[in-house]
Every structure is written in C-alpha cells, then in structure tokens.
Scaffold this active site. Structure first.
Site, PDB file in Angstrom:
ATOM      1  N   ASP A   1       9.073  48.010  24.765  1.00 15.19           N
ATOM      2  CA  ASP A   1       9.309  46.870  24.680  1.00 15.19           C
ATOM      3  C   ASP A   1       9.074  46.336  26.063  1.00 15.19           C
ATOM      4  O   ASP A   1       9.671  47.204  26.968  1.00 15.19           O
ATOM      5  CB  ASP A   1      10.210  46.348  24.141  1.00 15.19           C
ATOM      6  CG  ASP A   1       9.721  45.038  23.167  1.00 15.19           C
ATOM      7  OD1 ASP A   1       9.103  44.293  23.401  1.00 15.19           O
ATOM      8  OD2 ASP A   1      10.383  44.431  21.559  1.00 15.19           O
TER       9      ASP A   1
ATOM     10  N   HIS B   1      15.324  38.681  23.023  1.00 17.36           N
ATOM     11  CA  HIS B   1      14.855  38.629  24.322  1.00 17.36           C
ATOM     12  C   HIS B   1      15.948  37.485  25.125  1.00 17.36           C
ATOM     13  O   HIS B   1      15.458  37.664  26.034  1.00 17.36           O
ATOM     14  CB  HIS B   1      13.744  37.098  24.060  1.00 17.36           C
ATOM     15  CG  HIS B   1      12.215  37.494  23.664  1.00 17.36           C
ATOM     16  ND1 HIS B   1      12.573  37.864  21.800  1.00 17.36           N
ATOM     17  CD2 HIS B   1      11.117  38.156  23.899  1.00 17.36           C
ATOM     18  CE1 HIS B   1      10.843  38.832  22.082  1.00 17.36           C
ATOM     19  NE2 HIS B   1      10.385  38.331  22.690  1.00 17.36           N
TER      20      HIS B   1
END
Length: 342
Positions: free
Chosen positions: A256, A188
């Site tokens: 993702d 992230h």
C-alpha cells in the site's frame, strides 16, 4: 495496448505517480532513469478522455515499454474517475446489499463496466477487489468499501470482481493482504493493531486471501498483527513469509502507499524495509520529485523472482472480451431494482 509484449527484463521496484495532467521535462527524465515497474493515476491526473489517454502514452514512452498503469476505482468514496468520464457508482457494500441474492452477477457487471471505462482511457489495472472482511469494529474508512462479513460471500464476490476486470483487459490488484477488516483506526493516519489470535485470523481473515491466492497482484496492509510480529505487515519479514508460504499467494506483491502515516520511518526507509521484508514493488504517492527519487533509489531494482512473477502477471493482460454495454447496463439495472448509481 499490450499486444502480447509482457516481458520485463529489468526495471525499478516501484509504482509511482505524476504531479499533473502532463509530464514535465524533469519528470520524464526521472522516470526514464528510475524506470518504475508501473504508475498509478489520481484525480489530479485526469481532466478529459483524450488528455488521460495522452498521459498514459507519455508515461509508457518515458519508460520505453508497455508498463502497467493502475488506479483506485472501487466506486463510492474511492473513485478517481467520475462523471462525465465514468459512472458514479455507489459504495461496494451498498451495492452488494442492494443486489441481495443477485450480488455475484451484479458485482460482475459493475466491475466489467468499470474495466471498460478504464481500458478505454489506457488504464490497464485497478486496485480492486477488496478481500477484507467486515467486522463489528471495522473502521469507517474501510467498512463500506468491503463486500461482506462472511468468508464465503467475500471470496465469491472478490472472485467475480477479479474476473470482471480480467475479462475487460484490466489486471486486478487484490487488497489488503492478509486482511485489513479488523483495523479500528485509519491506516492513512495511524497504525492499526490487531490483537486477534492466530487461529482466528487463519480461519477468517487470512482464509479469504488463501482462496484468492492465484490472482496476479496483491497489495499489502499497513497494520500490526500482534500474533505474528510487532512490525507492520508491509515491512514484516514474518508476515510476508506467511503470505507466501501459508496463504500461498504466488503473484506480485505491492505495498500500500508507503507515505501513509501507519508507517513510522521516512519513505526511503519504508521502501527499503518493504523490499527487505519481501515485497516485490513499492507504491509511493503524493510526494515531491526529490522524495520520489529517494524512494526509487531505496527500493532498487526488481529481483529475479519479482521479475518472474511480473511476467506471469502481465501475461494475464489480454484484449477485452466483447461486451454489449447497453445490455450489461440494462441487466444490472434490473438486478439492482433500478438503483445502480449515485
């Protein structure tokens, strides 16, 4: 929901999100024009059971079909639905450890109950199971979301988790193909680099997904496998080809979230690169309407091969099998020695 209508003749190659609890007129118009394959919900989209059901209906009405609506409901830290709408589950790895020798049955019951919670709200997909192997260096953002450190255990537990979802009328999304467990940084925030040799990856990380290659949908990993390519897997044609040919994954492949910092380009650039690499669908979250428009345009429409895979995947959306909720909870509590929830 989805009474046998699983044909998708054309749609955008995206999975998008909504800003709030209801759709604005501008969002409705955008979704109608962009026609994403499906949607993903976050905690900000959920206030009550009736509101969530109404939002799911709005999303499906916006695209004019019974599209897929997914969510991240692993349990533990990654859990968008919480009490009183859903049970507050312990982290998956903690659940596995607590269950011990009964882990397979305990994981099945856990995710069968989760599937029931989701289906009741109009959500018919979940971003689980996690097929990543725990290693001594697995980053904390992922570690307790995994199911174990051995190939056999992770395959077995991911298999029963997927089946629990299917039995509950919910399509599982297997993640993170072809294996995220060796990442030592949080994707992230940064781009992980995996230096393990190819023979090690084939025997361990990739082997998990090869044994689960029949599942309907998979999600990519944003990390570099130095043995394969200098590009992150999500935008690497080499890695995506390996996933199809060597791992043999035949289902839909979604990225993702391409807004994650592991990918260096703009979201539109990343969307185009992911599609060029071979991803069927681009997941894009937490952005402005203008940014979502740019990504939808860059991702373009699903191609014929993706649409064929989508039809096969959606055909596995079936009405839930009967579940005695009280009996399932009682059995799970017994298997877990009384400790099930947090």
């Amino acid at each position: 929901m989805h009474p046998g209508d699983n044909t998708v003749t054309a749609c955008g190659a995206t999975i998008l999100d909504a800003e709030g609890l209801v759709l604005s007129a501008e969002e409705k118009a955008f979704f109608r024009a962009a026609d994403p394959f499906g949607f993903i919900l976050f905690a900000r989209n959920i206030k009550s059971a009736d509101q969530t059901r109404a939002l799911c209906c709005e999303l499906r009405e916006a695209v004019g079909r019974d599209c897929l609506i997914t969510i991240d409901q692993e349990g533990g830290r990654v859990q968008r639905l919480r009490s009183p709408l859903a049970r507050d589950w312990m982290a998956p790895l903690d659940h596995v450890i607590q269950a011990g020798a009964e882990a397979e049955r305990a994981m099945y019951l856990r995710y069968r109950l989760i599937a029931q919670e989701l289906f009741d709200l109009g959500i018919d997909s979940n971003c689980a199971p996690v097929g990543d192997l725990v290693t001594p260096n697995t980053h904390e953002f992922l570690k307790n979301r995994c199911y174990g450190d051995s190939l056999e255990q992770v395959v077995a537990l991911a298999r029963v988790t997927a089946q629990a979802h299917l039995d509950g009328g919910v399509l599982p999304v297997l993640k993170h193909i072809p294996g995220h467990g060796r990442a030592t940084v949080d994707s992230h925030k940064d781009l992980p680099f995996v230096s393990a040799p190819l023979e090690t990856l084939r025997a361990q990380d990739f082997a998990v997904f090869a044994q689960l290659n029949d599942l309907p949908i998979g999600m990519t990993a944003h990390l570099v496998y130095g043995a394969l390519d200098a590009q992150p897997a999500t935008i690497s044609k080499s890695v995506m080809t390996m996933i199809r040919s060597e791992i043999g994954f035949g289902g839909l492949i979604m990225t993702d979230d391409i807004s994650m910092k592991a990918l260096a380009g703009t979201p539109a650039q990343n969307a185009a690169a992911a599609r060029e690499a071979g991803c069927d669908l681009v997941l894009y979250c937490n952005a402005s309407l203008a940014e979502r428009r740019a990504v939808a345009e860059a991702a373009g429409p699903m191609d014929a091969a993706g649409l064929a895979r989508a039809e096969v995947a959606l055909a596995r959306r079936q009405p839930p099998s009967p579940l005695d909720t009280a009996a399932a909870e009682a059995e799970l509590t017994a298997l877990m020695g009384g400790k099930v929830y947090v």
